[in-house]
Design an enzyme around this catalytic site. Structure first.
Site, PDB file in Angstrom:
ATOM      1  N   GLU A  60       5.673  40.671 -15.147  1.00 54.13           N
ATOM      2  CA  GLU A  60       4.921  39.468 -14.761  1.00 54.13           C
ATOM      3  C   GLU A  60       5.175  39.092 -13.310  1.00 54.13           C
ATOM      4  O   GLU A  60       4.335  38.469 -12.664  1.00 54.13           O
ATOM      5  CB  GLU A  60       5.309  38.281 -15.662  1.00 54.13           C
ATOM      6  CG  GLU A  60       4.436  38.164 -16.880  1.00 54.13           C
ATOM      7  CD  GLU A  60       4.618  36.868 -17.646  1.00 54.13           C
ATOM      8  OE1 GLU A  60       5.400  35.990 -17.239  1.00 54.13           O
ATOM      9  OE2 GLU A  60       3.967  36.735 -18.694  1.00 54.13           O
TER      10      GLU A  60
ATOM     11  N   HIS B 247      14.229  61.844 -28.938  1.00 54.29           N
ATOM     12  CA  HIS B 247      13.514  62.622 -29.953  1.00 54.29           C
ATOM     13  C   HIS B 247      12.064  62.156 -30.083  1.00 54.29           C
ATOM     14  O   HIS B 247      11.389  62.482 -31.061  1.00 54.29           O
ATOM     15  CB  HIS B 247      14.255  62.529 -31.292  1.00 54.29           C
ATOM     16  CG  HIS B 247      15.636  63.117 -31.198  1.00 54.29           C
ATOM     17  ND1 HIS B 247      15.969  64.360 -31.663  1.00 54.29           N
ATOM     18  CD2 HIS B 247      16.767  62.623 -30.631  1.00 54.29           C
ATOM     19  CE1 HIS B 247      17.242  64.613 -31.410  1.00 54.29           C
ATOM     20  NE2 HIS B 247      17.752  63.569 -30.777  1.00 54.29           N
TER      21      HIS B 247
ATOM     22  N   LYS C  64      -6.574  34.594 -22.463  1.00 52.73           N
ATOM     23  CA  LYS C  64      -6.680  33.302 -23.168  1.00 52.73           C
ATOM     24  C   LYS C  64      -8.115  32.787 -23.113  1.00 52.73           C
ATOM     25  O   LYS C  64      -8.654  32.326 -24.118  1.00 52.73           O
ATOM     26  CB  LYS C  64      -5.751  32.258 -22.519  1.00 52.73           C
ATOM     27  CG  LYS C  64      -4.272  32.555 -22.698  1.00 52.73           C
ATOM     28  CD  LYS C  64      -3.433  31.429 -22.125  1.00 52.73           C
ATOM     29  CE  LYS C  64      -1.987  31.825 -22.019  1.00 52.73           C
ATOM     30  NZ  LYS C  64      -1.173  30.897 -21.244  1.00 52.73           N
TER      31      LYS C  64
HETATM   32  O1  PA5 Z   1       7.020  33.506 -17.484  1.00 52.50           O
HETATM   33  C1  PA5 Z   1       6.167  32.746 -17.878  1.00 52.50           C
HETATM   34  O2  PA5 Z   1       5.955  31.655 -17.297  1.00 52.50           O
HETATM   35  C2  PA5 Z   1       5.336  33.005 -19.130  1.00 52.50           C
HETATM   36  O3  PA5 Z   1       5.536  34.257 -19.652  1.00 52.50           O
HETATM   37  C3  PA5 Z   1       5.659  31.968 -20.198  1.00 52.50           C
HETATM   38  O4  PA5 Z   1       7.026  32.062 -20.504  1.00 52.50           O
HETATM   39  C4  PA5 Z   1       4.854  32.157 -21.467  1.00 52.50           C
HETATM   40  O5  PA5 Z   1       3.503  32.287 -21.166  1.00 52.50           O
HETATM   41  C5  PA5 Z   1       5.063  30.994 -22.429  1.00 52.50           C
HETATM   42  O6  PA5 Z   1       4.655  29.802 -21.823  1.00 52.50           O
HETATM   43  P1  PA5 Z   1       5.076  28.376 -22.360  1.00 52.50           P
HETATM   44  O7  PA5 Z   1       6.568  28.272 -22.321  1.00 52.50           O
HETATM   45  O8  PA5 Z   1       4.421  27.422 -21.450  1.00 52.50           O
HETATM   46  O9  PA5 Z   1       4.590  28.258 -23.785  1.00 52.50           O
END
Ligand code: PA5
Length: 435
Positions: free
Chosen positions: A288, A309, A423
């Site tokens: 990310e 394996h 989303k």
């Molecule tokens: O790193 C990030 O910001 C995202 O991966 C969030 O952790 C993830 O989308 C979950 O979001 P939230 O904590 O707002 O539910």
């Protein structure tokens, strides 16, 4: 500082002097991170978090965890992405391999929900909640993420039927933003005990906030040692960008150099099945943070020797766009020697008296030699053992290196604009108002 990094099996894959050539870029990225002058600088609260963690916060979490351990046999953590991966990684790394069968003291079994939308999975969780005493943490920074919100609606109703609205209120903890989001509103209305995720810490860097610390404490693990280890690595990583003194800048440098040489996939390799979730946490952190603007190394993970394996063939002889980063643990926490067998029908007496750890390390060294010979550069990160202190060092090491690496690559390591695309499509298909 006890983490070390060995890049000797990388250098032959890089042009001469390349480490020296990238040094100014890395030093600049390091300075940008520490001075807060780069993209995403509103989200740097994690950088000084370990050394600035208030002991009173830790005491509150520990006392709360002790209360949960008294009343619950099962603790459900509801969250997705950065809101669950870190705690799950730490709990699995430091707990017994079979927590449901080998229970220590009054440690609840920790389950995770809301990180998927599987009907069967969540129906199973509800069955567990019928059967066992339970408590729940709902964790969401935005407070609006669909997957955990759906899971929470289901689990909240189950708890309210079982314990009543007031009774369930004592068993639900909300960890969310200080002022925004649907979860904040629900927590205030219902009167749940709550913790705040600081504004300046994004989801995937939030492990050392209550997001990670509360579940880890409920699992009976030492959050003070975890923070101490992270603080030690913070001291080292923030002191100097010099590769000889700072394993995090060295890691950031080498992976960027390999990327420039066409190595687009980094495989994190572990030899311990209890590190699978640590690999998942690392994948989110790097995937990310760096995968944007058409750039980035794709983070993948394998657990050896099991995956030798399955994926071993590809790594040895497939497309040569890979490098490996092995996370090696020097010492096991328990000793198990291969016993002698006078009949030796299995032909294994050559291993008699050797520990499984020694056999595992030989497998690691042998695999490394084979993969390097096959054209796969190999970074090796080692930690002395799997305990809270060294894991704390490792977690901070990865976070800091990710920030430096992302800036070196030229991206904002602290946003995730691409996560929104699925989303929008999903909401459209589900008929959410406004989509
Ligand atoms: O790193 C990030 O910001 C995202 O991966 C969030 O952790 C993830 O989308 C979950 O979001 P939230 O904590 O707002 O539910």
């Amino acid at each position: 500082m006890h983490i070390s990094i060995d890049i000797s099996q990388v250098l032959s894959f890089l042009p001469e002097e390349s480490l020296e050539l990238i040094r100014p870029k890395i030093e600049k990225a390091w300075g940008t991170l520490l001075s807060g002058t780069g993209a995403g600088s509103d989200f740097l609260g994690w950088v000084r978090l370990p050394s600035q963690t208030n002991p009173e916060v830790l005491t509150r979490i520990q006392e709360h965890a002790a209360r949960i351990r008294e009343i619950a046999d099962v603790f459900v953590v509801i969250g997705i992405g950065g809101s669950y991966l870190g705690s799950r990684a730490v709990i699995e790394a430091l707990s017994t391999s079979f927590p449901a069968l080998i229970r220590k003291d009054k440690t609840p079994v920790v389950l995770f929900a809301g990180e998927n939308l599987s009907e069967d999975y969540h129906a199973d969780i509800l069955q567990v909640l019928d059967k066992y005493s339970c408590a729940v943490a709902i964790i969401s920074k935005s407070g609006t993420t669909t997957e955990p919100a759906v899971a929470f609606r289901l689990i909240k109703q189950k708890l309210e039927r079982k314990y009543g609205r007031k009774g369930s209120c004592e068993r639900i903890i909300a960890i969310t933003d200080a002022s925004r989001g649907a979860l904040k509103e629900i927590a205030d209305t219902e009167g749940y005990e709550s913790y705040v995720i600081p504004d300046d810490i994004g989801g995937r860097y939030s492990l050392l906030t209550p997001v990670g610390l509360l579940p880890v404490a409920v699992a009976g693990l030492d959050i003070e040692k975890l923070i101490d280890g992270a603080a030690e690595m913070e001291r080292v990583a923030c002191k100097s960008p010099d590769f000889n003194l700072n394993p995090a800048t060295l890691y950031a440098a080498v992976r960027n150099l390999l990327y420039q040489e066409g190595k687009q996939i980094e495989i994190m390799v572990t030899y311990q099945p209890n590190l699978v979730m640590l690999t998942e946490w690392w994948k989110q952190l790097y995937g990310e943070s760096e995968g944007k603007e058409g750039k980035g190394i794709f983070p993948a993970g394998v657990t050896f020797t099991a995956d030798l394996h399955s994926m071993g063939q590809f790594i040895q002889e497939g497309t040569r766009n890979l490098f490996e980063t092995v996370l090696s643990v020097d010492r096991s926490n328990q000793e198990l020697l291969v016993p002698n067998d006078p009949e030796d029908n299995d032909g294994l007496n050559f291993l008699t008296g050797k520990s499984l750890s020694e056999v595992n390390h030989r497998a690691e060294t042998g695999t490394r030699l084979a993969h390097v010979a096959g054209g796969v550069p190999n970074i090796r990160i080692s930690i002395p053992c799997l305990d809270a202190y060294h894991l704390g060092q490792l977690l901070y090491f990865y976070e800091f290196a990710c920030g430096v690496s992302g800036y070196t690559l030229g991206v904002n390591p602290f946003d995730q604009p691409g996560v929104e695309a699925y989303k929008r499509k999903m909401f459209e298909l589900l008929g959410k108002p406004g989509f």
